[in-house]
Structures are given as structure tokens and as C-alpha cells.
Motif scaffolding. Sequence first.
Motif, PDB file in Angstrom:
ATOM      1  N   ILE A   1       0.835  -1.197   0.000  1.00  0.00           N
ATOM      2  CA  ILE A   1       0.000   0.000   0.000  1.00  0.00           C
ATOM      3  C   ILE A   1       0.873   1.251   0.000  1.00  0.00           C
ATOM      4  N   ILE A   2       0.651   2.100  -0.986  1.00  0.00           N
ATOM      5  CA  ILE A   2       1.269   3.427  -1.009  1.00  0.00           C
ATOM      6  C   ILE A   2       0.119   4.417  -0.898  1.00  0.00           C
ATOM      7  N   ALA A   3      -0.115   4.903   0.300  1.00  0.00           N
ATOM      8  CA  ALA A   3      -1.267   5.765   0.576  1.00  0.00           C
ATOM      9  C   ALA A   3      -1.054   6.454   1.917  1.00  0.00           C
ATOM     10  N   ARG A   4      -1.638   7.633   2.036  1.00  0.00           N
ATOM     11  CA  ARG A   4      -1.573   8.360   3.308  1.00  0.00           C
ATOM     12  C   ARG A   4      -2.751   9.326   3.382  1.00  0.00           C
ATOM     13  N   THR A   5      -3.245   9.504   4.584  1.00  0.00           N
ATOM     14  CA  THR A   5      -4.345  10.437   4.806  1.00  0.00           C
ATOM     15  C   THR A   5      -3.964  11.838   4.340  1.00  0.00           C
ATOM     16  N   GLY A   6      -4.846  12.463   3.567  1.00  0.00           N
ATOM     17  CA  GLY A   6      -4.645  13.834   3.124  1.00  0.00           C
ATOM     18  C   GLY A   6      -4.006  13.993   1.765  1.00  0.00           C
ATOM     19  N   TRP A   7      -3.518  12.906   1.182  1.00  0.00           N
ATOM     20  CA  TRP A   7      -2.819  13.029  -0.087  1.00  0.00           C
ATOM     21  C   TRP A   7      -3.739  13.448  -1.231  1.00  0.00           C
ATOM     22  N   THR A   8      -3.237  14.327  -2.073  1.00  0.00           N
ATOM     23  CA  THR A   8      -3.857  14.689  -3.347  1.00  0.00           C
ATOM     24  C   THR A   8      -3.153  13.909  -4.457  1.00  0.00           C
ATOM     25  N   THR A   9      -3.602  14.103  -5.678  1.00  0.00           N
ATOM     26  CA  THR A   9      -3.024  13.373  -6.801  1.00  0.00           C
ATOM     27  C   THR A   9      -1.526  13.639  -6.939  1.00  0.00           C
ATOM     28  N   ASP A  10      -1.117  14.886  -6.830  1.00  0.00           N
ATOM     29  CA  ASP A  10       0.308  15.200  -6.995  1.00  0.00           C
ATOM     30  C   ASP A  10       1.132  14.658  -5.837  1.00  0.00           C
ATOM     31  N   GLU A  11       0.563  14.646  -4.647  1.00  0.00           N
ATOM     32  CA  GLU A  11       1.287  14.108  -3.492  1.00  0.00           C
ATOM     33  C   GLU A  11       1.445  12.596  -3.596  1.00  0.00           C
ATOM     34  N   LEU A  12       0.426  11.918  -4.104  1.00  0.00           N
ATOM     35  CA  LEU A  12       0.545  10.478  -4.334  1.00  0.00           C
ATOM     36  C   LEU A  12       1.627  10.204  -5.373  1.00  0.00           C
ATOM     37  N   SER A  13       1.646  10.989  -6.426  1.00  0.00           N
ATOM     38  CA  SER A  13       2.659  10.795  -7.467  1.00  0.00           C
ATOM     39  C   SER A  13       4.065  10.956  -6.904  1.00  0.00           C
ATOM     40  N   ALA A  14       4.258  11.974  -6.066  1.00  0.00           N
ATOM     41  CA  ALA A  14       5.574  12.183  -5.452  1.00  0.00           C
ATOM     42  C   ALA A  14       5.940  11.024  -4.535  1.00  0.00           C
ATOM     43  N   ALA A  15       4.955  10.492  -3.823  1.00  0.00           N
ATOM     44  CA  ALA A  15       5.212   9.364  -2.928  1.00  0.00           C
ATOM     45  C   ALA A  15       5.574   8.110  -3.714  1.00  0.00           C
TER      46      ALA A  15
ATOM     47  N   LEU B   1      -7.324   4.712  -6.036  1.00  0.00           N
ATOM     48  CA  LEU B   1      -8.444   5.491  -5.491  1.00  0.00           C
ATOM     49  C   LEU B   1      -7.872   6.793  -4.964  1.00  0.00           C
ATOM     50  N   ILE B   2      -8.125   7.893  -5.669  1.00  0.00           N
ATOM     51  CA  ILE B   2      -7.517   9.170  -5.296  1.00  0.00           C
ATOM     52  C   ILE B   2      -8.363  10.326  -5.812  1.00  0.00           C
ATOM     53  N   GLY B   3      -8.390  11.426  -5.059  1.00  0.00           N
ATOM     54  CA  GLY B   3      -9.065  12.623  -5.545  1.00  0.00           C
ATOM     55  C   GLY B   3      -9.887  13.371  -4.522  1.00  0.00           C
ATOM     56  N   VAL B   4     -10.252  12.720  -3.420  1.00  0.00           N
ATOM     57  CA  VAL B   4     -11.124  13.403  -2.475  1.00  0.00           C
ATOM     58  C   VAL B   4     -10.460  14.647  -1.896  1.00  0.00           C
ATOM     59  N   ASN B   5      -9.155  14.590  -1.703  1.00  0.00           N
ATOM     60  CA  ASN B   5      -8.470  15.752  -1.127  1.00  0.00           C
ATOM     61  C   ASN B   5      -8.283  16.868  -2.146  1.00  0.00           C
ATOM     62  N   ASN B   6      -8.222  16.519  -3.427  1.00  0.00           N
ATOM     63  CA  ASN B   6      -8.266  17.546  -4.470  1.00  0.00           C
ATOM     64  C   ASN B   6      -9.582  18.298  -4.384  1.00  0.00           C
ATOM     65  N   GLN B   7     -10.671  17.545  -4.263  1.00  0.00           N
ATOM     66  CA  GLN B   7     -11.997  18.152  -4.169  1.00  0.00           C
ATOM     67  C   GLN B   7     -12.120  18.987  -2.896  1.00  0.00           C
ATOM     68  N   TYR B   8     -11.648  18.448  -1.784  1.00  0.00           N
ATOM     69  CA  TYR B   8     -11.763  19.137  -0.501  1.00  0.00           C
ATOM     70  C   TYR B   8     -10.999  20.460  -0.511  1.00  0.00           C
ATOM     71  N   ARG B   9      -9.869  20.492  -1.199  1.00  0.00           N
ATOM     72  CA  ARG B   9      -9.050  21.696  -1.254  1.00  0.00           C
ATOM     73  C   ARG B   9      -9.495  22.656  -2.364  1.00  0.00           C
ATOM     74  N   GLY B  10     -10.547  22.297  -3.081  1.00  0.00           N
ATOM     75  CA  GLY B  10     -11.089  23.193  -4.091  1.00  0.00           C
ATOM     76  C   GLY B  10     -10.293  23.261  -5.375  1.00  0.00           C
ATOM     77  N   ARG B  11      -9.560  22.215  -5.681  1.00  0.00           N
ATOM     78  CA  ARG B  11      -8.779  22.215  -6.912  1.00  0.00           C
ATOM     79  C   ARG B  11      -9.674  21.957  -8.122  1.00  0.00           C
ATOM     80  N   SER B  12      -9.209  22.355  -9.269  1.00  0.00           N
ATOM     81  CA  SER B  12     -10.045  22.295 -10.470  1.00  0.00           C
ATOM     82  C   SER B  12     -10.158  20.885 -11.016  1.00  0.00           C
ATOM     83  N   THR B  13     -11.256  20.645 -11.723  1.00  0.00           N
ATOM     84  CA  THR B  13     -11.443  19.346 -12.379  1.00  0.00           C
ATOM     85  C   THR B  13     -10.431  19.159 -13.501  1.00  0.00           C
ATOM     86  N   GLU B  14     -10.026  20.242 -14.146  1.00  0.00           N
ATOM     87  CA  GLU B  14      -9.038  20.134 -15.227  1.00  0.00           C
ATOM     88  C   GLU B  14      -7.699  19.633 -14.681  1.00  0.00           C
TER      89      GLU B  14
END
Length: 210
Positions: free
Chosen positions: A42-56, A72-85
Motif C-alpha cells: 500500500i502506497i497511501a496516506r491520509t490527506g494526499w492529493t493526486t500530486d502528493e501520491l505521485s511524489a510518494a 483510489l484518489i481525488g477526495v483531497n483535491n476536491q476538498y481543497r477546491g482544486r479544479s477538475t481540469e
Amino acid sequence: MRFLALGDSYTIGEGVDESERWPVRLAALLRERGAAIGDPRIIARTGWTTDELSAAIDEADPRGPYALVTLLIGVNNQYRGRSTEEYRAEFAELLRRAIGFAGGEASRVVVLSIPDWGVTPFADGRDRAQIAAEIDAYNAINRDEARRAGARWVDVTGQSRDAGADVAFLVSDGLHPSGRAYAEWARLTLPEAVEALGPASAGAAPRPPG
């Protein structure tokens, strides 16, 4: 067979025992069918966004091929208000990497939808309808990218919404899923995982109890 699970709090199982994480439960269900698959890396951590997962992933440097890869990734992007693009571009790149870890076989990659945290007690006082709409927009992207790439896709959002604020499906923080919820996610993912593994799992007789 080797199994790699990529994600955030939902994959690492914030607030639950290791044995209750959905990827661990999924591996157990596959073994019950006779599949010779180990527990997931498992490569995962609470709070990670897509870019943070990629760096990990860069830091962890997993080496394929893996028989099964989940994303399974993206909820923190949504929570932080990042764009769909931004999400689409970064998710597509993560999916490309996941397929690479699966030896280039997209059919061995299973994408899970983002659950709806807006139904939980943690979201009290927030615009639940807006959260749901944004989650749906993100899930439309990850579903579209998965299908475009030839990967598999599983909907766990419906289960999260059906469970709602039921404390049996949440840990004490009123936000993250409980082991009971993750057991449902593993059950929902099992058919796609069986198809992903092909003859190595399909048709194997379940092991007898005891």
C-alpha cells in the motif's frame, strides 16, 4: 501474485486496523477463491492529493509487474477546491503509471470511485449538495479516464451515500469509513479483481471453512 494499492486515507484505512483496510480484505476474498495472491503493498496516506501520491510513488519506487493494481484518489483535491481540469491531467498520469506497474496491462488495473464525505457528520454545516455535485464531477473524470485507458472501474460512492451518517459505517471521527464499510468496498471490487487476474482466480473453488 503481487498486489499494489495506491491512494489516500481511504486506501490506508484511517482509523481502522490494518486487517480491516479494503485492499487487505480484497486480498483475503481472492484467497478464499483459491487465488495465490499476497497482501497488498500500500502506497497511501491520509490527506494526499493526486500530486502528493505521485511524489510518494517516486520515493517508494515500486517495481512491477504486479498482477493487480488499484487506484483510489481525488477526495483531497476536491476538498481543497482544486479544479477538475487539474484533476483530470494528474489522475490520467497516475493511471498511466498504474498501468505500467501492471506490466502494461490496463485490464489488471482497478479504479475505485471517490466516496461522498458530504453525507457524514463531519460535513455538518457545509453545503452537502455542492459536495455531492463536485464528487460526481470528479468521479465522471476518473470513470472516463479508466474506460479510455482500458482499466476497470468500481463504484463505491453509492455505498457511501446509502450508509450516510450510520455510525456502524464510520470510525469515531465521523468522517472515515469503518471496517464494515471497507468490507462492502472489497465485496464490490471483488468481481473486477477476479476478472483482472483472469484464470489465476476465476474458476478456483472456494476454500472450505475451518
